[in-house]
Write a protein that holds these residues in place. Structure first.
Motif, mmCIF file in Angstrom:
data_model
loop_
_atom_site.group_PDB
_atom_site.id
_atom_site.type_symbol
_atom_site.label_atom_id
_atom_site.label_comp_id
_atom_site.label_asym_id
_atom_site.label_seq_id
_atom_site.Cartn_x
_atom_site.Cartn_y
_atom_site.Cartn_z
ATOM 1 N N GLU A 52 0.128 6.768 -5.444
ATOM 2 C CA GLU A 52 1.016 7.515 -6.261
ATOM 3 C C GLU A 52 0.442 7.179 -7.713
ATOM 4 O O GLU A 52 0.194 8.045 -8.488
ATOM 5 C CB GLU A 52 2.445 7.015 -6.041
ATOM 6 C CG GLU A 52 3.190 7.776 -5.054
ATOM 7 C CD GLU A 52 3.544 9.032 -5.098
ATOM 8 O OE1 GLU A 52 3.467 9.644 -6.139
ATOM 9 O OE2 GLU A 52 4.040 9.775 -3.885
ATOM 10 N N MET A 53 0.114 6.031 -7.877
ATOM 11 C CA MET A 53 -0.388 5.437 -9.219
ATOM 12 C C MET A 53 -1.832 5.734 -9.408
ATOM 13 O O MET A 53 -2.154 5.755 -10.530
ATOM 14 C CB MET A 53 -0.093 4.050 -9.372
ATOM 15 C CG MET A 53 1.159 3.741 -9.122
ATOM 16 S SD MET A 53 1.662 1.647 -9.263
ATOM 17 C CE MET A 53 1.720 1.334 -11.129
ATOM 18 N N GLY A 54 -2.515 6.362 -8.393
ATOM 19 C CA GLY A 54 -3.895 6.324 -8.843
ATOM 20 C C GLY A 54 -4.951 5.230 -9.085
ATOM 21 O O GLY A 54 -5.855 5.396 -9.947
ATOM 22 N N LEU A 55 -4.408 4.184 -8.602
ATOM 23 C CA LEU A 55 -5.048 2.975 -9.153
ATOM 24 C C LEU A 55 -6.357 2.725 -8.131
ATOM 25 O O LEU A 55 -6.541 3.122 -7.021
ATOM 26 C CB LEU A 55 -4.280 1.625 -8.792
ATOM 27 C CG LEU A 55 -3.136 1.719 -9.864
ATOM 28 C CD1 LEU A 55 -2.109 0.542 -9.740
ATOM 29 C CD2 LEU A 55 -3.633 1.428 -11.307
ATOM 30 N N GLU A 56 -7.169 1.717 -8.629
ATOM 31 C CA GLU A 56 -8.442 1.569 -7.699
ATOM 32 C C GLU A 56 -8.210 0.382 -6.823
ATOM 33 O O GLU A 56 -7.429 -0.644 -7.520
ATOM 34 C CB GLU A 56 -9.768 1.287 -8.402
ATOM 35 C CG GLU A 56 -10.252 2.436 -8.621
ATOM 36 C CD GLU A 56 -11.725 2.222 -9.203
ATOM 37 O OE1 GLU A 56 -12.696 1.591 -8.638
ATOM 38 O OE2 GLU A 56 -11.763 2.620 -10.555
ATOM 39 N N TYR A 57 -8.497 0.286 -5.681
ATOM 40 C CA TYR A 57 -8.107 -0.897 -4.832
ATOM 41 C C TYR A 57 -9.056 -0.936 -3.755
ATOM 42 O O TYR A 57 -9.732 0.062 -3.287
ATOM 43 C CB TYR A 57 -6.690 -0.892 -4.409
ATOM 44 C CG TYR A 57 -6.390 0.418 -3.581
ATOM 45 C CD1 TYR A 57 -5.833 1.750 -4.045
ATOM 46 C CD2 TYR A 57 -6.695 0.246 -2.043
ATOM 47 C CE1 TYR A 57 -5.755 2.704 -3.012
ATOM 48 C CE2 TYR A 57 -6.041 1.582 -1.211
ATOM 49 C CZ TYR A 57 -5.903 2.614 -1.682
ATOM 50 O OH TYR A 57 -5.700 3.656 -0.902
ATOM 51 N N THR A 58 -9.072 -2.210 -2.922
ATOM 52 C CA THR A 58 -9.780 -2.174 -1.886
ATOM 53 C C THR A 58 -8.849 -2.501 -0.741
ATOM 54 O O THR A 58 -7.761 -3.263 -1.091
ATOM 55 C CB THR A 58 -10.887 -3.170 -1.557
ATOM 56 O OG1 THR A 58 -10.438 -4.543 -1.974
ATOM 57 C CG2 THR A 58 -12.093 -2.824 -2.621
ATOM 58 N N LEU A 59 -9.036 -2.094 0.667
ATOM 59 C CA LEU A 59 -8.128 -2.445 1.461
ATOM 60 C C LEU A 59 -8.757 -3.244 2.652
ATOM 61 O O LEU A 59 -9.755 -2.994 3.101
ATOM 62 C CB LEU A 59 -7.817 -0.879 2.261
ATOM 63 C CG LEU A 59 -6.317 -0.802 2.889
ATOM 64 C CD1 LEU A 59 -5.304 -0.839 1.903
ATOM 65 C CD2 LEU A 59 -6.403 0.814 3.208
ATOM 66 N N GLU A 60 -7.782 -4.294 2.852
ATOM 67 C CA GLU A 60 -8.219 -5.075 4.346
ATOM 68 C C GLU A 60 -7.204 -4.667 5.323
ATOM 69 O O GLU A 60 -6.054 -5.103 5.211
ATOM 70 C CB GLU A 60 -8.098 -6.526 3.915
ATOM 71 C CG GLU A 60 -8.750 -7.294 4.768
ATOM 72 C CD GLU A 60 -10.109 -7.619 5.138
ATOM 73 O OE1 GLU A 60 -10.798 -7.432 4.174
ATOM 74 O OE2 GLU A 60 -10.702 -7.772 6.115
ATOM 75 N N THR A 61 -7.633 -3.908 6.228
ATOM 76 C CA THR A 61 -6.857 -3.305 7.273
ATOM 77 C C THR A 61 -6.821 -4.435 8.748
ATOM 78 O O THR A 61 -7.797 -4.639 9.351
ATOM 79 C CB THR A 61 -6.962 -1.805 7.628
ATOM 80 O OG1 THR A 61 -6.927 -1.192 6.414
ATOM 81 C CG2 THR A 61 -5.929 -1.357 8.642
ATOM 82 N N ILE A 62 -5.362 -4.642 8.984
ATOM 83 C CA ILE A 62 -5.230 -5.292 10.152
ATOM 84 C C ILE A 62 -4.919 -4.359 11.198
ATOM 85 O O ILE A 62 -3.676 -3.782 10.715
ATOM 86 C CB ILE A 62 -4.217 -6.652 10.009
ATOM 87 C CG1 ILE A 62 -4.894 -7.525 8.993
ATOM 88 C CG2 ILE A 62 -4.228 -7.245 11.513
ATOM 89 C CD1 ILE A 62 -3.866 -8.424 8.535
ATOM 90 N N PRO A 63 -5.613 -4.174 12.209
ATOM 91 C CA PRO A 63 -4.925 -3.217 13.268
ATOM 92 C C PRO A 63 -3.514 -3.561 13.726
ATOM 93 O O PRO A 63 -3.297 -4.785 13.749
ATOM 94 C CB PRO A 63 -5.823 -3.282 14.371
ATOM 95 C CG PRO A 63 -7.128 -3.849 13.947
ATOM 96 C CD PRO A 63 -6.795 -4.659 12.648
ATOM 97 N N PHE A 64 -2.601 -2.768 13.746
ATOM 98 C CA PHE A 64 -1.285 -3.016 14.259
ATOM 99 C C PHE A 64 -0.970 -3.900 15.444
ATOM 100 O O PHE A 64 -0.171 -4.741 15.433
ATOM 101 C CB PHE A 64 -0.525 -1.789 14.303
ATOM 102 C CG PHE A 64 1.193 -1.832 14.446
ATOM 103 C CD1 PHE A 64 1.767 -2.361 13.608
ATOM 104 C CD2 PHE A 64 1.656 -1.634 15.535
ATOM 105 C CE1 PHE A 64 3.426 -2.850 13.391
ATOM 106 C CE2 PHE A 64 3.013 -1.624 15.678
ATOM 107 C CZ PHE A 64 3.874 -2.249 14.730
ATOM 108 N N ARG A 65 -1.884 -3.519 16.530
ATOM 109 C CA ARG A 65 -1.931 -4.182 17.618
ATOM 110 C C ARG A 65 -2.148 -5.599 17.347
ATOM 111 O O ARG A 65 -1.662 -6.654 17.874
ATOM 112 C CB ARG A 65 -2.816 -3.680 18.674
ATOM 113 C CG ARG A 65 -2.381 -2.841 19.808
ATOM 114 C CD ARG A 65 -3.146 -2.627 20.850
ATOM 115 N NE ARG A 65 -4.860 -2.502 20.455
ATOM 116 C CZ ARG A 65 -5.191 -1.220 20.170
ATOM 117 N NH1 ARG A 65 -4.418 -0.074 20.274
ATOM 118 N NH2 ARG A 65 -6.472 -1.156 19.855
ATOM 119 N N ASP A 66 -3.239 -5.865 16.603
ATOM 120 C CA ASP A 66 -3.672 -7.219 16.168
ATOM 121 C C ASP A 66 -2.620 -7.926 15.605
ATOM 122 O O ASP A 66 -2.610 -9.212 15.615
ATOM 123 C CB ASP A 66 -4.977 -7.446 15.465
ATOM 124 C CG ASP A 66 -6.136 -6.736 16.158
ATOM 125 O OD1 ASP A 66 -5.800 -6.510 17.224
ATOM 126 O OD2 ASP A 66 -7.066 -6.988 15.556
#
Ligand SMILES: N[C@@H](CCC(=O)N[C@@H](CS)C(=O)NCC(=O)O)C(=O)O
Length: 206
Positions: free
Chosen positions: A21-35
């Motif tokens: 929504e804010m249009g900010l730059e970010y990086t994502l470290e995604t943990i799979p839900f199962r994990d």
């Protein structure tokens, strides 16, 4: 650059939607839900970042780390006031925004979470019918308060301006959408919010 530790279908979705929504730059470290459910993310490295090993966790450019989804959302909206996702401290809507941010974590979430635990999360022999009945009663009361709040036909919780409080509450309401059946204002509000492009982008991102 902001870095969000995130798992799909978890409370970190609140922060991800807000970042979009804010249009900010970010990086994502995604943990799979199962994990996440299996606890695979609880490595010594992650526990060194978050002492309880939970998501969300936000790393901020200067090395600061922040956890608690509500606190992260409040911090982001205040840190970038020009993005307009919370009323400024000088504005009349500010107390309401603060009220609903706390309401989300302290009043809406506890019965919603108890219902999930005693219907889906806990093994059947650990579920407690009394705890579930009491949470359902309380959740109904809390939903009725929100339904009345939205009864004047406003678009968003604070009126005309969409805010981080909408995100906090709407995503929590999605934990058990069946409970919204008798609350038409809440259903319409959730549908409006989830039709926003930023919500869709966040779903797609993680
Ligand atoms: N009050 C915290 C709760 C965080 C939380 O419980 N996160 C869950 C996902 S929704 C989690 O990381 N669970 C993993 C685990 O318990 O190991 C917040 O709102 O950020």
């Amino acid at each position: 650059m902001l870095k969000l530790y995130h798992a799909p279908l978890s409370r970190s979705a609140r922060v991800l939607w807000l970042l979009e929504e804010m249009g900010l730059e970010y990086t994502l470290e995604t943990i799979p839900f199962r994990d996440l459910l299996a606890g695979k993310h609880r490595t010594p490295e992650y526990l060194a970042l978050h002492p309880l090993g939970l998501v969300p966790l936000l790393e901020i450019d200067d090395g600061t780390r922040l956890f608690e989804s509500g606190a992260i959302c409040a911090w982001l909206t205040d840190r970038y006031p020009e993005r307009g996702l919370a009323p400024l401290s000088s504005e009349a809507a500010r107390p309401s925004w603060q009220q609903w941010m706390y309401f989300s974590a302290a009043t809406l979430e506890p019965p919603a979470w108890t219902i999930i635990r005693h219907t889906r999360m806990l093994p059947e022999d650990k579920r407690n019918a009394l705890a579930l009945a009491s949470a359902k009663r309380r959740y109904g009361e809390v939903l009725a308060v929100l339904e009345a709040e939205m009864a004047d036909g406003r678009e968003w919780l604070l009126g005309e301006a969409f805010s981080s409080a909408d995100i906090m509450l709407v995503l929590t309401l999605q934990w058990s959408p069946a409970f919204l059946a008798d609350f038409s204002n809440l259903k319409a509000w959730c549908a409006r919010a989830m039709a926003r492009p930023a919500y869709r982008r966040a779903r797609h991102a993680g």
